[in-house]
Design a protein around this motif. Structure first.
Motif, PDB file in Angstrom:
ATOM      1  N   VAL A  79       0.836  -1.209   0.000  1.00 24.77           N
ATOM      2  CA  VAL A  79       0.000   0.000   0.000  1.00 24.77           C
ATOM      3  C   VAL A  79       0.865   1.250   0.000  1.00 24.77           C
ATOM      4  CG1 VAL A  79      -1.658   1.341   1.357  1.00 24.77           C
ATOM      5  CG2 VAL A  79      -1.979  -1.122   1.071  1.00 24.77           C
ATOM      6  N   PHE A  80       1.916   1.237   0.812  1.00 24.16           N
ATOM      7  CA  PHE A  80       2.820   2.380   0.902  1.00 24.16           C
ATOM      8  C   PHE A  80       3.490   2.654  -0.443  1.00 24.16           C
ATOM      9  CE2 PHE A  80       6.742   4.591   2.068  1.00 24.16           C
ATOM     10  CZ  PHE A  80       6.322   5.463   3.054  1.00 24.16           C
ATOM     11  N   ALA A  81       3.910   1.586  -1.125  1.00 20.42           N
ATOM     12  CA  ALA A  81       4.577   1.741  -2.425  1.00 20.42           C
ATOM     13  C   ALA A  81       3.627   2.319  -3.468  1.00 20.42           C
ATOM     14  CB  ALA A  81       5.122   0.394  -2.895  1.00 20.42           C
ATOM     15  N   LEU A  82       2.402   1.780  -3.554  1.00 23.62           N
ATOM     16  CA  LEU A  82       1.440   2.265  -4.544  1.00 23.62           C
ATOM     17  C   LEU A  82       1.055   3.720  -4.263  1.00 23.62           C
ATOM     18  CD1 LEU A  82      -0.870  -0.888  -4.858  1.00 23.62           C
ATOM     19  CD2 LEU A  82       0.888  -0.095  -6.468  1.00 23.62           C
ATOM     20  N   ALA A  83       0.890   4.053  -2.976  1.00 24.67           N
ATOM     21  CA  ALA A  83       0.557   5.435  -2.624  1.00 24.67           C
ATOM     22  C   ALA A  83       1.724   6.370  -2.927  1.00 24.67           C
ATOM     23  CB  ALA A  83       0.175   5.515  -1.150  1.00 24.67           C
ATOM     24  N   GLY A 104      -0.224   7.055   4.543  1.00 25.58           N
ATOM     25  CA  GLY A 104      -0.241   6.975   5.993  1.00 25.58           C
ATOM     26  C   GLY A 104      -0.880   5.686   6.495  1.00 25.58           C
ATOM     27  N   ALA A 105      -1.916   5.207   5.793  1.00 23.04           N
ATOM     28  CA  ALA A 105      -2.548   3.942   6.175  1.00 23.04           C
ATOM     29  C   ALA A 105      -1.573   2.779   6.013  1.00 23.04           C
ATOM     30  CB  ALA A 105      -3.798   3.715   5.328  1.00 23.04           C
ATOM     31  N   GLY A 106      -0.813   2.781   4.911  1.00 25.37           N
ATOM     32  CA  GLY A 106       0.208   1.744   4.726  1.00 25.37           C
ATOM     33  C   GLY A 106       1.280   1.821   5.790  1.00 25.37           C
ATOM     34  N   ALA A 107       1.667   3.041   6.164  1.00 23.97           N
ATOM     35  CA  ALA A 107       2.674   3.224   7.207  1.00 23.97           C
ATOM     36  C   ALA A 107       2.173   2.697   8.546  1.00 23.97           C
ATOM     37  CB  ALA A 107       3.036   4.704   7.323  1.00 23.97           C
ATOM     38  N   ALA A 108       0.887   2.906   8.845  1.00 23.06           N
ATOM     39  CA  ALA A 108       0.322   2.405  10.101  1.00 23.06           C
ATOM     40  C   ALA A 108       0.391   0.879  10.155  1.00 23.06           C
ATOM     41  CB  ALA A 108      -1.122   2.881  10.245  1.00 23.06           C
ATOM     42  N   ALA A 109       0.087   0.221   9.035  1.00 22.69           N
ATOM     43  CA  ALA A 109       0.147  -1.240   8.990  1.00 22.69           C
ATOM     44  C   ALA A 109       1.564  -1.740   9.218  1.00 22.69           C
ATOM     45  CB  ALA A 109      -0.391  -1.747   7.651  1.00 22.69           C
ATOM     46  N   MET A 110       2.555  -1.025   8.690  1.00 18.44           N
ATOM     47  CA  MET A 110       3.951  -1.424   8.898  1.00 18.44           C
ATOM     48  C   MET A 110       4.398  -1.168  10.336  1.00 18.44           C
ATOM     49  SD  MET A 110       6.134  -0.328   5.542  1.00 18.44           S
ATOM     50  CE  MET A 110       5.507   1.334   5.358  1.00 18.44           C
ATOM     51  N   PHE A 111       4.129   0.051  10.808  1.00 16.94           N
ATOM     52  CA  PHE A 111       4.672   0.473  12.097  1.00 16.94           C
ATOM     53  C   PHE A 111       4.110  -0.340  13.253  1.00 16.94           C
ATOM     54  CE2 PHE A 111       5.662   4.343  14.946  1.00 16.94           C
ATOM     55  CZ  PHE A 111       6.974   3.911  15.108  1.00 16.94           C
TER      56      PHE A 111
END
Length: 491
Positions: A79-83, A104-111
């Protein structure tokens, strides 16, 4: 060396998601010129990411516990890459802001999966080493962000601050499947969807209200309507969390005065220490005339002092009461911000920031390493993960709210000097060049300095009030038990 590949995999994602909090600051003037953004859109470029990361963190943590930490980490990377790709290709401000929210949503999933992945990969002393390296990488991301952003923006284009994430994400995804343990089947359980939605609405409406006030004013029904929505959603969140057995945040933790004080410090530290960076970067480039790289380098004194203070705190203050360490650090942050406000004036350039930045850096070096360990130490062991997640959420929300509040104050103060809201938004939004020939340069410099001063004074006041709250709320550390004298065997 092979055993450290899981750590490298986790650190890659952490470095990317944290660097994207600050990397955009030095690129904002270039974005404003290229896309013709409004001032509020420029604020949302920063706030959309921080707000999305903050409000989704606890919910993402609960979901990752159910469906697997590696799965969630890989999904977050994708998600982070596509965004990031969408950000880099954005043709208008609306698309850029939307892509930043998804990023930010992708970052939340990672963090939110970071600690669980490290815990499953390492034990004993290796785990301590892994956490230490991860902490160093996290700190380096904040320091490197503005400099890397300046290099990419000046050497290539602002779009590359996002496009550079793509090869790193691809490498991290490949490494996930090769180095991280398989999750196994999904667990049974329920997700606190209602609580997540209520919290998202509360935080989003509050931030939107403050940013919206730039355009319609504080007396507007639109501003107050959003504030009412935020208050109602926050009350609904509290009721939901008290009644559901699957609460993503146990409100009973707030009965612990020490934890409440530490959480308040987490909420306000990013506001007091970092929110003004966005507007100093715009001022340095759009008004003073520095390049993106030069603007990014002005943050080095803060980074250096932060690292030094963190090292000293770890060596000399280990085991001291968090009330003294965190409270003292917030006191330094407040004083440093006030010092910047005193030194910046209409004729100032970058040297006026250095002394204040250095003092703020010392405070950050004291506060940041102590927050997480103090938060987890203040609650029962089984709530340690929730405490750490709520602290990170508070920090990101504080940053988002700080950006919104200081932007509103900057624009209002600049408008008083310029006599025009439109001109003030141009100065605050990195487009002061448009005013050349219409408004004297000295007036523009005076207006920008007035806006920065107000922001620094508010940040300073927030830091000092937070220090006072920490001194009052956080309980002193219990005295260490006296050691029994050891018998020495002779012969």
């Amino acid at each position: 060396m092979r055993k450290w590949w899981p750590l490298v995999t986790v650190c890659l994602g952490t470095f990317m998601l944290l660097i994207d909090v600050t990397i955009v600051n030095v690129a904002l003037p270039e974005m404003a010129t290229d896309l013709g953004t409004s001032f509020s859109s420029l604020q949302w470029v920063v706030d959309g990411y921080a707000l999305s990361l903050g409000v989704l963190l606890l919910g993402a943590g609960a979901l990752s516990d159910l469906y697997g930490h590696r799965r969630f980490y890989v999904g977050g990377l994708i998600v982070f890459a596509l965004a990031s790709l969408a950000c880099g290709l954005a043709a208008d401000p609306a698309l850029l802001v939307e892509a930043r929210i998804v990023q930010g949503a992708g970052a939340a999933a990672m963090f939110t999966t970071t600690f669980a992945l490290l815990n499953s990969s390492y034990q004993g002393r290796d785990r301590g080493v892994a956490y230490g390296i991860w902490g160093g990488v996290s700190g380096a991301a904040s320091a490197v962000g503005p400099i890397l952003g300046g290099l990419l923006t000046e050497g290539l284009s602002w779009r590359w601050i996002f496009l550079v994430n793509l090869p790193i994400c691809v490498a991290a995804v490949i490494m996930c499947f090769r180095t991280l343990r398989h999750d196994g089947p999904a667990k049974r359980g329920r997700f606190d969807l209602a609580g997540t939605l209520a919290f998202t609405v509360a935080a989003g409406a509050l931030t939107f209200a403050v940013i919206r006030a730039n355009d319609v004013g504080w007396s507007s029904i639109k501003t107050w309507g959003l504030l009412v929505v935020s208050a109602v959603a926050l009350a609904a969140f509290a009721l939901i969390e008290l009644r559901t057995p699957y609460a993503m945040f146990d409100l009973r933790l707030l009965r612990n005065r020490s934890f409440a004080g530490i959480l308040l410090a987490g909420l306000l530290v990013n506001f007091a220490a970092f929110a003004a960076f966005t507007y100093t970067s715009i001022w340095l480039q759009s008004v003073v005339g520095l390049s993106p790289l030069q603007a990014g380098l002005t943050g080095l004194p803060m980074s250096i002092c932060s690292v030094l203070a963190s090292g000293i705190a770890g060596a000399r203050l280990h085991g001291r009461s968090p009330r003294l360490v965190i409270g003292g650090g917030m006191l330094l942050i407040g004083l440093g911000s006030l010092l910047s406000g005193v030194l910046v004036h209409a004729g100032s350039s970058w040297p006026a920031l250095i002394a204040g930045y250095a003092v703020v850096g010392l405070g950050v070096g004291l506060v940041m390493p102590s927050l997480a360990s103090s938060a987890m130490g203040a609650v029962p062991h089984r709530r340690g993960g929730m405490a750490a997640g709520s602290l990170t959420t508070a920090r990101q929300l504080g940053y988002a709210i700080g950006i919104a509040v200081l932007g509103t104050v900057f624009a209002a103060r600049a408008a008083d000097r310029l006599g025009s809201t439109e001109a003030a938004h141009a100065v605050a939004g990195g487009q002061a060049g448009r005013l050349a020939g219409q408004i004297p340069s000295s007036v523009i410099h005076s207006a920008a300095a007035a806006g920065l001063d107000a922001g620094f004074f508010i940040s300073g006041a927030v830091g000092l009030l937070c220090a006072l709250a920490v001194f009052v709320l956080v309980r002193p550390a219990p005295p260490a038990p006296a050691k029994k004298p050891e018998l020495v065997e002779v012969g």
